[in-house]
Design an enzyme around this catalytic site. Structure first.
Site, PDB file in Angstrom:
ATOM      1  N   SER A 270       2.904  22.205   7.592  1.00 53.09           N
ATOM      2  CA  SER A 270       2.507  22.577   6.229  1.00 53.09           C
ATOM      3  C   SER A 270       2.258  21.403   5.299  1.00 53.09           C
ATOM      4  O   SER A 270       1.748  21.598   4.195  1.00 53.09           O
ATOM      5  CB  SER A 270       3.557  23.501   5.603  1.00 53.09           C
ATOM      6  OG  SER A 270       3.516  24.772   6.207  1.00 53.09           O
TER       7      SER A 270
ATOM      8  N   LYS B  62      -1.180  21.100   4.039  1.00 51.49           N
ATOM      9  CA  LYS B  62      -1.655  21.944   2.930  1.00 51.49           C
ATOM     10  C   LYS B  62      -1.935  21.127   1.665  1.00 51.49           C
ATOM     11  O   LYS B  62      -2.764  21.530   0.839  1.00 51.49           O
ATOM     12  CB  LYS B  62      -0.632  23.045   2.647  1.00 51.49           C
ATOM     13  CG  LYS B  62      -0.434  24.007   3.815  1.00 51.49           C
ATOM     14  CD  LYS B  62       0.753  24.939   3.577  1.00 51.49           C
ATOM     15  CE  LYS B  62       0.986  25.842   4.786  1.00 51.49           C
ATOM     16  NZ  LYS B  62       2.170  26.720   4.611  1.00 51.49           N
TER      17      LYS B  62
ATOM     18  N   TYR C 160      -6.814  27.359   9.962  1.00 52.97           N
ATOM     19  CA  TYR C 160      -5.444  27.190   9.456  1.00 52.97           C
ATOM     20  C   TYR C 160      -4.500  26.706  10.559  1.00 52.97           C
ATOM     21  O   TYR C 160      -3.772  25.718  10.381  1.00 52.97           O
ATOM     22  CB  TYR C 160      -4.945  28.505   8.869  1.00 52.97           C
ATOM     23  CG  TYR C 160      -3.480  28.478   8.505  1.00 52.97           C
ATOM     24  CD1 TYR C 160      -3.047  27.801   7.370  1.00 52.97           C
ATOM     25  CD2 TYR C 160      -2.525  29.119   9.295  1.00 52.97           C
ATOM     26  CE1 TYR C 160      -1.703  27.755   7.037  1.00 52.97           C
ATOM     27  CE2 TYR C 160      -1.184  29.073   8.965  1.00 52.97           C
ATOM     28  CZ  TYR C 160      -0.778  28.404   7.843  1.00 52.97           C
ATOM     29  OH  TYR C 160       0.548  28.352   7.518  1.00 52.97           O
TER      30      TYR C 160
ATOM     31  N   TYR D 155       8.933  25.664  -0.614  1.00 50.34           N
ATOM     32  CA  TYR D 155       9.093  27.120  -0.565  1.00 50.34           C
ATOM     33  C   TYR D 155      10.263  27.552  -1.446  1.00 50.34           C
ATOM     34  O   TYR D 155      10.384  27.098  -2.574  1.00 50.34           O
ATOM     35  CB  TYR D 155       9.261  27.603   0.885  1.00 50.34           C
ATOM     36  CG  TYR D 155       8.233  27.018   1.814  1.00 50.34           C
ATOM     37  CD1 TYR D 155       6.876  27.273   1.611  1.00 50.34           C
ATOM     38  CD2 TYR D 155       8.594  26.184   2.871  1.00 50.34           C
ATOM     39  CE1 TYR D 155       5.916  26.735   2.449  1.00 50.34           C
ATOM     40  CE2 TYR D 155       7.642  25.636   3.716  1.00 50.34           C
ATOM     41  CZ  TYR D 155       6.302  25.912   3.499  1.00 50.34           C
ATOM     42  OH  TYR D 155       5.365  25.369   4.325  1.00 50.34           O
TER      43      TYR D 155
ATOM     44  N   VAL E  47       7.437  22.567   8.966  1.00 50.84           N
ATOM     45  CA  VAL E  47       8.457  22.977   9.937  1.00 50.84           C
ATOM     46  C   VAL E  47       8.463  22.088  11.178  1.00 50.84           C
ATOM     47  O   VAL E  47       9.308  22.254  12.048  1.00 50.84           O
ATOM     48  CB  VAL E  47       8.300  24.462  10.344  1.00 50.84           C
ATOM     49  CG1 VAL E  47       8.551  25.372   9.162  1.00 50.84           C
ATOM     50  CG2 VAL E  47       6.951  24.723  10.977  1.00 50.84           C
TER      51      VAL E  47
END
Length: 306
Positions: free
Chosen positions: A61, A64, A188, A240, A258
């Site tokens: 992530s 992103k 993605y 998050y 992760v």
């Protein structure tokens, strides 16, 4: 600086609790949790590293941050009609808020938000072209053409990505996608599977510590205002439902993955990348967070003052 990060690496190596690797992606479950790396890139070109800083890992992530940067370059502020800018307070793969908010993701760093961002990057091109653009952007920022997608991890993502597929199809049911869902998901899954070292990652994030300018080339990646806003989103949404805790403990904008990596930005000072595969219960690198907390305490670097 070298003494600081050497000491941190030694403390992390001695830690008895290194967290647990991400088991829901088979390829990540195979990674040895007894690894730690830290790299610090300064605007003057100096880079300091300790631990396994030459070992590539799946940035997941953290990618992103860079896909958001690309999407902002393509659509500008119009991107915020597709995704919000608020912390989610929910797990990164939650579907609950999507239903309440009519298919518009809360922010670009949760999975649903990043999937929507992938749709904007594809635009009129094909998934393969969009992926090539993302990888080339990472190579350009890090000044390293060896950066590539780990296709074994990507295959694992595709084979176990039912929850992300559910998020994508749910958003598509609201008419939010411009491209076929399968093409968006492929983009993605594959950009999350880019592999980098902490040295490469720290260099790639340096423009966010330098008013949007890549100091190695002098090239403006984004405007100073846009760099500030990307950093703000990293601070409020980058971990998050653990974002508040990270801001409290570390005090720097950061984005986790992760795969065990974290990219942190000390505006005006440095870009810092850490990696330790073991995660905490939220899904953020356990030792990576501890290392950055130590680093912030030792340097006095914080967006909230020293």
């Amino acid at each position: 600086m070298q003494a600081i990060i050497d000491e941190i690496a030694q403390k992390m190596a001695a830690s008895p609790d290194k967290g647990k690797v991400a088991s829901y992606i088979p390829q990540l479950a195979r990674v040895d949790p007894n690894q730690f790396a830290i790299s610090v890139a300064l605007p003057n070109g100096e880079t300091y590293s300790a631990g396994c800083a030459q070992t590539s890992f799946s940035i997941q992530s953290i990618s992103k941050v860079f896909t958001l940067t690309l999407a902002l370059g393509k659509l500008g502020e119009h991107i915020w009609t597709r995704v919000g800018r608020e912390p989610s307070g929910d797990p990164f793969n939650s579907i609950v808020q999507l239903e309440h908010e009519h298919g518009k993701p809360r922010n670009p760093f949760i999975n649903a938000g990043a999937i929507a961002i992938a749709d904007t990057i594809i635009q009129s091109s094909q998934s393969e072209e969009a992926l090539a653009e993302i990888v080339q952007f990472m190579r350009f920022l890090a000044d390293d053409d060896s950066i590539a997608i780990d296709y074994k991890v990507a295959r694992s993502e595709v084979e176990t990505g039912n929850r992300n597929a559910s998020l994508a199809y749910f958003m598509a049911s609201f008419g939010h996608f411009n491209n076929p869902v399968d093409a968006v998901l492929r983009t993605y899954f594959h950009h999350c599977s880019i592999a980098m070292t902490t040295q490469q990652l720290a260099k790639a994030g340096l423009f966010l510590a330098n008013d949007g300018i890549n100091p190695a080339t002098g090239y403006a990646i984004v405007t100073p205002q846009r760099a500030k806003r990307i950093n703000a989103l990293m601070l409020t949404c980058g971990h998050y439902d653990g974002s508040g805790e990270f801001a409290f403990r570390v005090g720097l904008p950061g984005k986790s993955g992760v795969g065990g990596g974290i990219l942190a930005i000390a505006p005006g000072k440095a870009s810092i990348a850490v990696w330790s595969p073991g995660l905490d219960v939220i899904g953020n690198s356990k030792l990576g967070t501890e290392a950055l907390e130590l680093f912030a305490n030792k340097t006095g670097w914080s967006v909230f003052g020293s």
